[in-house]
Design a protein around this motif. Structure first.
Motif, short mmCIF file in Angstrom:
data_model
loop_
_atom_site.label_atom_id
_atom_site.label_comp_id
_atom_site.label_asym_id
_atom_site.label_seq_id
_atom_site.Cartn_x
_atom_site.Cartn_y
_atom_site.Cartn_z
N ALA A 184 0.84 -1.20 0.00
CA ALA A 184 0.00 0.00 0.00
C ALA A 184 0.87 1.25 0.00
CB ALA A 184 -0.92 0.00 1.21
N THR A 185 0.56 2.17 -0.90
CA THR A 185 1.32 3.42 -0.97
C THR A 185 0.66 4.53 -0.15
OG1 THR A 185 0.16 4.02 -3.00
CG2 THR A 185 2.27 2.88 -3.24
N LYS A 186 -0.55 4.24 0.40
CA LYS A 186 -1.24 5.20 1.26
C LYS A 186 -2.30 4.46 2.07
CE LYS A 186 -2.43 7.73 -2.19
NZ LYS A 186 -2.99 8.84 -3.00
N ASP A 187 -2.83 5.11 3.09
CA ASP A 187 -3.88 4.50 3.91
C ASP A 187 -5.18 4.41 3.11
OD1 ASP A 187 -1.94 4.69 5.80
OD2 ASP A 187 -2.93 6.23 7.02
N GLY A 188 -6.01 3.41 3.46
CA GLY A 188 -7.31 3.30 2.80
C GLY A 188 -8.08 2.07 3.26
N VAL A 189 -9.32 1.95 2.75
CA VAL A 189 -10.17 0.79 3.01
C VAL A 189 -10.36 0.07 1.67
CG1 VAL A 189 -12.45 -0.02 3.71
CG2 VAL A 189 -11.34 1.83 4.98
N ASN A 205 -12.97 -4.34 2.28
CA ASN A 205 -13.38 -3.65 3.52
C ASN A 205 -12.31 -3.69 4.61
OD1 ASN A 205 -15.89 -2.83 2.52
ND2 ASN A 205 -16.87 -4.75 3.14
N ASP A 206 -11.14 -4.31 4.33
CA ASP A 206 -10.04 -4.23 5.29
C ASP A 206 -9.44 -2.82 5.28
OD1 ASP A 206 -10.31 -6.82 6.03
OD2 ASP A 206 -8.48 -7.56 5.08
N TYR A 207 -9.11 -2.32 6.48
CA TYR A 207 -8.41 -1.05 6.57
C TYR A 207 -6.91 -1.34 6.50
CZ TYR A 207 -6.45 3.27 8.42
OH TYR A 207 -5.71 4.41 8.58
N VAL A 208 -6.20 -0.65 5.60
CA VAL A 208 -4.76 -0.86 5.46
C VAL A 208 -4.04 0.47 5.63
CG1 VAL A 208 -5.03 -2.87 3.95
CG2 VAL A 208 -4.87 -0.59 2.94
N THR A 304 -13.88 11.72 -0.56
CA THR A 304 -13.63 10.28 -0.51
C THR A 304 -13.44 9.81 -1.94
OG1 THR A 304 -15.01 10.01 1.46
CG2 THR A 304 -14.52 8.02 0.17
N CYS A 305 -12.30 9.18 -2.22
CA CYS A 305 -11.97 8.74 -3.58
C CYS A 305 -11.78 7.23 -3.63
CB CYS A 305 -10.69 9.43 -4.07
SG CYS A 305 -10.79 11.23 -4.07
N ILE A 306 -11.80 6.71 -4.85
CA ILE A 306 -11.42 5.31 -5.08
C ILE A 306 -10.16 5.34 -5.92
CG2 ILE A 306 -12.07 3.12 -6.12
CD1 ILE A 306 -14.97 3.79 -5.57
N GLU A 307 -9.05 4.83 -5.34
CA GLU A 307 -7.75 4.89 -6.00
C GLU A 307 -7.06 3.54 -6.00
OE1 GLU A 307 -5.14 8.51 -5.32
OE2 GLU A 307 -6.35 8.51 -3.48
N ASP A 308 -6.15 3.38 -6.95
CA ASP A 308 -5.25 2.23 -6.94
C ASP A 308 -4.13 2.55 -5.96
OD1 ASP A 308 -3.55 0.15 -7.37
OD2 ASP A 308 -3.03 0.70 -9.44
N ILE A 309 -4.15 1.88 -4.81
CA ILE A 309 -3.16 2.22 -3.77
C ILE A 309 -1.86 1.44 -3.94
CG2 ILE A 309 -4.88 2.97 -2.09
CD1 ILE A 309 -4.56 0.26 -0.69
N THR A 310 -1.68 0.81 -5.12
CA THR A 310 -0.38 0.17 -5.39
C THR A 310 0.48 1.06 -6.29
OG1 THR A 310 -1.14 -0.99 -7.38
CG2 THR A 310 -1.45 -2.10 -5.26
N LYS A 311 -0.10 2.11 -6.85
CA LYS A 311 0.68 2.98 -7.75
C LYS A 311 1.64 3.83 -6.93
CE LYS A 311 -2.56 6.85 -7.71
NZ LYS A 311 -3.51 7.67 -8.46
#
Length: 312
Positions: A184-189, A205-208, A304-311
């Motif tokens: 994960a490059t940032k916090d998110g659900v 739905n996991d918080y990372v 609130t956004c939906i992002e690819d948190i692996t980028k």
């Protein structure tokens, strides 16, 4: 008999009245014979046909005699024979030429190009039929001309129709470049996965937190052995941004609350838009502060956004 006559059969009650009418019409008849009480036959010139029809109701022409009719029959037969010969010639011409070209394939956008290439190689409607060997040579020539666009071509003649079938050239997909484990490059659900390779280490739905392992590049077999498979894909999560925007009124500028509110909200969205890519989106926005202090108007918006948190 040099003269020509038409022989008629008529049905009439009063022959005397009919003879007077014929005289008025200047029609001369010959060999008038009575067949029964009301039926007569006679001969008349073929030039009197229309005038005879004025005198008798439905006169029956039963025979034509004389030189005129011999000549007439000759030309009628000759015309029929010529028409028959002409039809036979047309039939053979039709059967030995291509009158229709059908093109079928898996890409209609290539139809005009194939039609153009056919015409370039003198293949067109109205051309004479070609034998199988010549057809194969034309196939090879057209396939070579279009080698960058099609990979298979077949031409067949059936009757007066030429059918051209083709398959467009297939493009090989570039090999997939596999990555190492995804973090994960940032916090998110976690919202969703688009993973082709790798083993997921989290679920929806996991918080990372930033730095958490999301997808592992090895899988463990039943024999407890780790096998490298690499990773390929994306992990989408809900992420959050808070944006502060400010607007300063110019001297003598009237304060329009709606206009300023819209301006600051658009600026805030644009600021978040710099952080997200084509496949990502703003899911929700919430204005948590909007106030005016003198000439300065401020706005605070939570996104609130939906992002690819692996980028990266």
């Amino acid at each position: 008999m040099l003269k020509s006559f038409d022989k008629y059969e008529v049905h009439i009650f009063d022959i005397t009245s009919a003879m007077n009418q014929l005289k008025e019409e200047k029609v001369v008849i010959y060999k008038l014979e009575k067949i029964d009480a009301f039926t007569y036959t006679f001969l008349a010139s073929p030039y009197c046909r229309n005038r005879i029809k004025k005198v008798f109701v439905q006169p029956k022409l039963i025979k034509k005699v004389g030189l005129f009719h011999i000549v007439e029959n000759f030309f009628t037969f000759k015309t029929t024979a010529l028409a028959l010969m002409f039809s036979i010639v047309l039939f053979f011409l039709f059967c030995n030429r291509i009158w229709k070209i059908n093109i079928s394939g898996d890409n209609k956008q290539l139809y005009p190009k194939i039609q153009e290439t056919l015409e370039k190689n003198k293949i067109k409607v109205g051309m004479g039929k070609i034998n199988s060997e010549s057809l194969l040579l034309v196939e090879e020539k057209i396939l070579y001309d279009l080698k960058d666009q099609i990979e298979w071509l077949e031409m067949r003649v059936n009757g007066s129709t030429l059918t051209v079938k083709f398959l467009k050239k297939r493009v090989s997909n570039p090999p997939i470049l596999l990555n190492q484990s995804l973090y994960a490059t940032k916090d998110g659900v976690i919202h969703s996965f688009d993973i082709k390779n790798g083993e997921k280490m989290v679920k929806v739905n996991d918080y990372v937190k930033k730095g958490d392992l999301l997808v592992k590049d090895v899988v463990t077999t039943d024999q407890n052995e780790d096998v490298y498979v690499g990773t390929y894909g994306s992990v989408y999560a809900y992420t959050w941004y808070t944006v502060d925007a400010t607007y300063t009124l110019k001297d003598n500028e009237a304060y329009d609350e709606v206009d300023v509110f819209s301006t600051l909200l658009i600026e805030s969205r644009a600021e978040v838009g710099k952080e997200i890519t084509e496949n990502e989106s703003i899911e929700k926005e919430n204005v948590i502060q909007f106030k005016k202090e003198g000439k300065i108007i401020t706005m605070k918006v939570h996104f609130t956004c939906i992002e690819d948190i692996t980028k990266e």
